[in-house]
Design a protein around this motif. Structure first.
Motif, PDB file in Angstrom:
ATOM      1  N   GLN A 213       0.842  -1.203   0.000  1.00 52.63           N
ATOM      2  CA  GLN A 213       0.000   0.000   0.000  1.00 52.63           C
ATOM      3  C   GLN A 213       0.868   1.240   0.000  1.00 52.63           C
ATOM      4  O   GLN A 213       1.748   1.408   0.851  1.00 52.63           O
ATOM      5  N   ASP A 214       0.609   2.099  -0.988  1.00 54.66           N
ATOM      6  CA  ASP A 214       1.343   3.360  -1.163  1.00 54.66           C
ATOM      7  C   ASP A 214       0.564   4.478  -0.464  1.00 54.66           C
ATOM      8  O   ASP A 214      -0.620   4.319  -0.159  1.00 54.66           O
ATOM      9  N   HIS A 215       1.210   5.595  -0.207  1.00 54.82           N
ATOM     10  CA  HIS A 215       0.564   6.770   0.396  1.00 54.82           C
ATOM     11  C   HIS A 215       0.868   7.981  -0.452  1.00 54.82           C
ATOM     12  O   HIS A 215       1.980   8.490  -0.414  1.00 54.82           O
ATOM     13  N   LYS A 216      -0.134   8.405  -1.218  1.00 53.64           N
ATOM     14  CA  LYS A 216       0.106   9.481  -2.184  1.00 53.64           C
ATOM     15  C   LYS A 216       0.059  10.870  -1.556  1.00 53.64           C
ATOM     16  O   LYS A 216       0.713  11.784  -2.035  1.00 53.64           O
ATOM     17  N   ARG A 217      -0.745  11.006  -0.509  1.00 50.36           N
ATOM     18  CA  ARG A 217      -0.921  12.358   0.043  1.00 50.36           C
ATOM     19  C   ARG A 217       0.355  12.827   0.726  1.00 50.36           C
ATOM     20  O   ARG A 217       1.044  12.062   1.377  1.00 50.36           O
ATOM     21  N   THR A 227       1.117  13.296  -4.263  1.00 50.43           N
ATOM     22  CA  THR A 227       2.524  13.337  -4.669  1.00 50.43           C
ATOM     23  C   THR A 227       2.810  12.083  -5.488  1.00 50.43           C
ATOM     24  O   THR A 227       1.929  11.258  -5.696  1.00 50.43           O
ATOM     25  N   GLY A 228       4.060  11.908  -5.869  1.00 44.77           N
ATOM     26  CA  GLY A 228       4.477  10.671  -6.523  1.00 44.77           C
ATOM     27  C   GLY A 228       4.387   9.472  -5.589  1.00 44.77           C
ATOM     28  O   GLY A 228       4.418   8.325  -6.030  1.00 44.77           O
ATOM     29  N   GLY A 229       4.243   9.704  -4.283  1.00 45.02           N
ATOM     30  CA  GLY A 229       4.200   8.624  -3.280  1.00 45.02           C
ATOM     31  C   GLY A 229       5.138   8.968  -2.148  1.00 45.02           C
ATOM     32  O   GLY A 229       6.317   9.206  -2.358  1.00 45.02           O
ATOM     33  N   MET A 274       3.783  -5.606 -14.977  1.00 48.19           N
ATOM     34  CA  MET A 274       2.400  -5.119 -15.035  1.00 48.19           C
ATOM     35  C   MET A 274       2.027  -4.801 -13.593  1.00 48.19           C
ATOM     36  O   MET A 274       1.874  -5.709 -12.778  1.00 48.19           O
ATOM     37  N   TYR A 275       1.948  -3.519 -13.301  1.00 44.85           N
ATOM     38  CA  TYR A 275       1.665  -3.089 -11.927  1.00 44.85           C
ATOM     39  C   TYR A 275       0.222  -2.619 -11.905  1.00 44.85           C
ATOM     40  O   TYR A 275      -0.105  -1.582 -12.469  1.00 44.85           O
ATOM     41  N   GLY A 276      -0.621  -3.421 -11.275  1.00 44.93           N
ATOM     42  CA  GLY A 276      -2.024  -3.044 -11.164  1.00 44.93           C
ATOM     43  C   GLY A 276      -2.243  -2.198  -9.928  1.00 44.93           C
ATOM     44  O   GLY A 276      -1.856  -2.581  -8.823  1.00 44.93           O
ATOM     45  N   TYR A 290      -3.308   0.645 -14.684  1.00 48.08           N
ATOM     46  CA  TYR A 290      -2.083  -0.149 -14.779  1.00 48.08           C
ATOM     47  C   TYR A 290      -0.898   0.768 -14.986  1.00 48.08           C
ATOM     48  O   TYR A 290      -1.004   1.796 -15.656  1.00 48.08           O
ATOM     49  N   ASN A 291       0.251   0.356 -14.428  1.00 47.45           N
ATOM     50  CA  ASN A 291       1.524   0.974 -14.775  1.00 47.45           C
ATOM     51  C   ASN A 291       2.378  -0.102 -15.437  1.00 47.45           C
ATOM     52  O   ASN A 291       2.261  -1.284 -15.107  1.00 47.45           O
ATOM     53  N   ALA A 292       3.226   0.337 -16.355  1.00 43.71           N
ATOM     54  CA  ALA A 292       4.011  -0.599 -17.160  1.00 43.71           C
ATOM     55  C   ALA A 292       5.412  -0.772 -16.591  1.00 43.71           C
ATOM     56  O   ALA A 292       6.358  -1.067 -17.324  1.00 43.71           O
ATOM     57  N   ARG A 293       5.557  -0.597 -15.294  1.00 45.26           N
ATOM     58  CA  ARG A 293       6.865  -0.545 -14.620  1.00 45.26           C
ATOM     59  C   ARG A 293       6.640  -0.798 -13.143  1.00 45.26           C
ATOM     60  O   ARG A 293       5.497  -0.843 -12.698  1.00 45.26           O
ATOM     61  N   LEU A 294       7.719  -0.963 -12.398  1.00 46.59           N
ATOM     62  CA  LEU A 294       7.580  -1.102 -10.952  1.00 46.59           C
ATOM     63  C   LEU A 294       7.141   0.234 -10.347  1.00 46.59           C
ATOM     64  O   LEU A 294       7.335   1.296 -10.956  1.00 46.59           O
ATOM     65  N   GLY A 295       6.589   0.180  -9.166  1.00 46.78           N
ATOM     66  CA  GLY A 295       6.172   1.400  -8.476  1.00 46.78           C
ATOM     67  C   GLY A 295       7.348   2.074  -7.796  1.00 46.78           C
ATOM     68  O   GLY A 295       8.326   1.440  -7.421  1.00 46.78           O
ATOM     69  N   ASP A 296       7.228   3.368  -7.639  1.00 50.54           N
ATOM     70  CA  ASP A 296       8.189   4.124  -6.860  1.00 50.54           C
ATOM     71  C   ASP A 296       7.363   4.877  -5.815  1.00 50.54           C
ATOM     72  O   ASP A 296       6.659   5.809  -6.176  1.00 50.54           O
ATOM     73  N   PRO A 297       7.284   4.440  -4.593  1.00 48.10           N
ATOM     74  CA  PRO A 297       8.231   3.623  -3.818  1.00 48.10           C
ATOM     75  C   PRO A 297       8.059   2.098  -3.824  1.00 48.10           C
ATOM     76  O   PRO A 297       8.950   1.418  -3.304  1.00 48.10           O
ATOM     77  N   GLU A 298       6.992   1.522  -4.369  1.00 46.86           N
ATOM     78  CA  GLU A 298       6.688   0.114  -4.068  1.00 46.86           C
ATOM     79  C   GLU A 298       7.790  -0.870  -4.456  1.00 46.86           C
ATOM     80  O   GLU A 298       7.871  -1.959  -3.883  1.00 46.86           O
ATOM     81  N   ALA A 299       8.642  -0.515  -5.437  1.00 45.42           N
ATOM     82  CA  ALA A 299       9.754  -1.403  -5.802  1.00 45.42           C
ATOM     83  C   ALA A 299      10.661  -1.648  -4.603  1.00 45.42           C
ATOM     84  O   ALA A 299      11.229  -2.730  -4.438  1.00 45.42           O
TER      85      ALA A 299
HETATM   86  N1  GLY Z   1       3.692   4.747  -6.379  1.00 45.32           N
HETATM   87  C1  GLY Z   1       2.942   5.093  -7.515  1.00 45.32           C
HETATM   88  C2  GLY Z   1       3.634   4.899  -8.794  1.00 45.32           C
HETATM   89  O1  GLY Z   1       4.749   4.422  -8.870  1.00 45.32           O
HETATM   90  O2  GLY Z   1       3.040   5.215  -9.810  1.00 45.32           O
END
Ligand code: GLY
Ligand code: AMP
Length: 446
Positions: A213-217, A227-229, A274-276, A290-299
């Motif tokens: 779980q990411d936190h965007k706020r 924010t970007g996360g 494939m990042y859902g 969907y994102n076509a890459r790892l998440g930032d920060p989730e990676a």
């Molecule tokens: N953490 C959200 C993103 O990478 O798009």
């Protein structure tokens, strides 16, 4: 010995670089970056600084370094077609071609794909290329969400209640969006808790990594602008406190069907991430994007847990052999907190908006991992720019301990910095669980 090209310069790519450098296959890492990331540079044999749309420079660097395969971190180079250029130069890449990256770059492509192949997970939606019929469509929705087509750096989505209140205001936003974008998806506002399910795909086999779980706020208590996360967490049981195994399977099942649909639609296997971005709602798991890459920060939550050799993993993605690889993750909890400049995420005219070039000092971080993002190493020390500076990751047997490790390390970073102290803490996690309980209770009473 594989020569690996990493494209990207953020904390996500620092975590990818660490996974590459930690391989038992003795790879040589080369990094193409927009700005120098000292964390990545310290792990690389060679680096090149350039723009992500300068495909010629990227290919020239790949040839000079005799690259065997590439790993693409961010969405920008994918959107510019870097994978197509690499493939044409004989360099396979972990990452989709430009046409397949539409999964991320075009919200309408993805919504249409799910609809055409009858894949569950879409909210009520319609794509528009002009204002015709938009107002009538608004009337049928309980809440409105507006999504411009094209890459918007994660900041383009407008949600009723957050960014505007009335349908009339929504219409004004649509007018403005059509000035810069060819299309727009309007969809119903979903209610629930979001989770990120990052999956590896070789085009046939899709393997999930632990949900995060990411936190965007920007501010504690989920206040302030998106924010970007600002940080993210994952749990030792590879579920989340508000998310059971059945919900994770629903997300994975949707992603498997989408991978098959893309192959059917384009004739090309999707080789990459494939990042859902999903939401668990009262009526099951829904797809946000969907994102076509790892998440930032989730990676930074999942890569440090990966027990499988990362080079083996990349080669399996490229060869279509994911079904024959044992992919395993440590059963540990992770908490990532982004250290950011105090003014990060505030409007440019705000008195506290990000000041550039502030110096920071890093004391002892005891057991935490640090991933550099927008950090510049100069002769007299480390400097931040205006963006997220350092991802600090705590890893432990349970969430409270992982959170403590991350928090302790954050307090060792001195300078005009800020972070979200609440990410991964018990009160915030309890709020998420209560929120889900409340949504389910409200629905069952209707
Ligand atoms: N953490 C959200 C993103 O990478 O798009
Ligand atoms: P994105 O820029 O696509 O990552 O979306 C930003 C955020 O908008 C998501 O993380 C969600 O919080 C929110 N969002 C997007 N679509 C919806 C939806 N259909 N219902 C509710 N919130 C949404």
């Amino acid at each position: 010995m594989a020569h690996v090209l990493l494209i990207g310069n953020g904390a996500r790519e620092h975590a990818i670089a660490e996974a590459i450098a930690g391989s038992q296959r003795s790879p040589r890492l080369y990094a193409f970056m927009k700005t120098n990331n000292p964390g990545i540079a310290s792990l690389a044999e060679g680096t090149r600084i350039g723009r992500y749309n300068d495909l010629e420079s990227i290919i020239a660097f790949a040839k000079e370094a005799k690259i065997d395969f590439a790993v693409v971190g961010p969405e920008d180079p994918l959107g510019h077609g870097v994978v197509d250029a690499l493939l044409a130069a004989g360099v396979p890449a972990v990452g989709p071609t430009k046409a397949l990256a539409r999964l991320e770059t075009s919200k309408s492509f993805t919504r249409n794909l799910l609809e055409k192949y009858r894949i569950p997970g879409n909210p009520c939606f319609r794509n528009f290329t002009s204002l015709d019929g938009i107002e009538a469509f608004f009337e049928g929705l309980t809440g409105i969400v507006l999504k411009p087509d094209g890459l918007t750096g994660g900041k383009g989505v407008l949600v009723q209640g957050d960014h505007f209140e009335t349908p009339a205001e929504a219409l004004d936003h649509c007018r403005a969006i059509f000035k810069d974008h060819p299309g727009l998806t309007v969809e119903e506002k979903l209610e629930g808790e979001e989770f990120s399910l990052q999956c590896f795909s070789d085009g046939r086999t899709v393997v999930a990594t632990p949900p995060v779980q990411d936190h965007k706020r920007r501010f504690a208590g989920d206040r302030g602008p998106n924010t970007g996360g600002m940080g993210s967490y994952s749990c030792a049981d590879h579920l989340l406190p508000f998310l059971d195994a059945d919900a994770v399977s629903q997300g994975l099942e949707i992603t498997r069907k989408v991978a098959a649909a893309i192959r059917e639609e384009t004739g090309v296997p999707y080789r990459g991430i494939m990042y859902g971005g999903f939401m668990i709602t009262a009526s099951g798991v829904k797809l946000i994007e969907y994102n076509a890459r790892l998440g930032d920060p989730e990676a930074m939550n999942i890569l440090p847990l990966l027990k499988t050799d990362f080079i083996d993993l990349c080669q399996a993605i490229l060869s279509g052999g994911l079904d024959r690889l044992d992919i395993a993750f440590d059963r540990k909890a992770t908490v990532c907190k982004y250290v950011v400049p105090k003014g990060y995420g505030l409007p440019a005219d705000h008195p506290e908006a990000a000041s550039t070039s502030s110096r920071i000092e890093i004391g002892p971080v005891q057991g935490a991992r640090l991933y550099y993002s927008s950090i510049d190493r100069r002769s007299d020390g480390l400097y931040m720019t205006s963006s997220r500076a350092i991802g600090v990751v705590g890893i432990a047997a349970d969430l409270p301990e992982a959170e403590r490790i991350a928090e302790r390390a954050v307090s060792a970073i001195r300078g005009p910095v800020d972070h979200r102290p609440d990410i991964g803490t018990e009160p915030l996690v309890r709020r998420r669980v209560d929120h889900m309980r409340q949504i389910k209770a409200n629905t069952s009473h209707k």
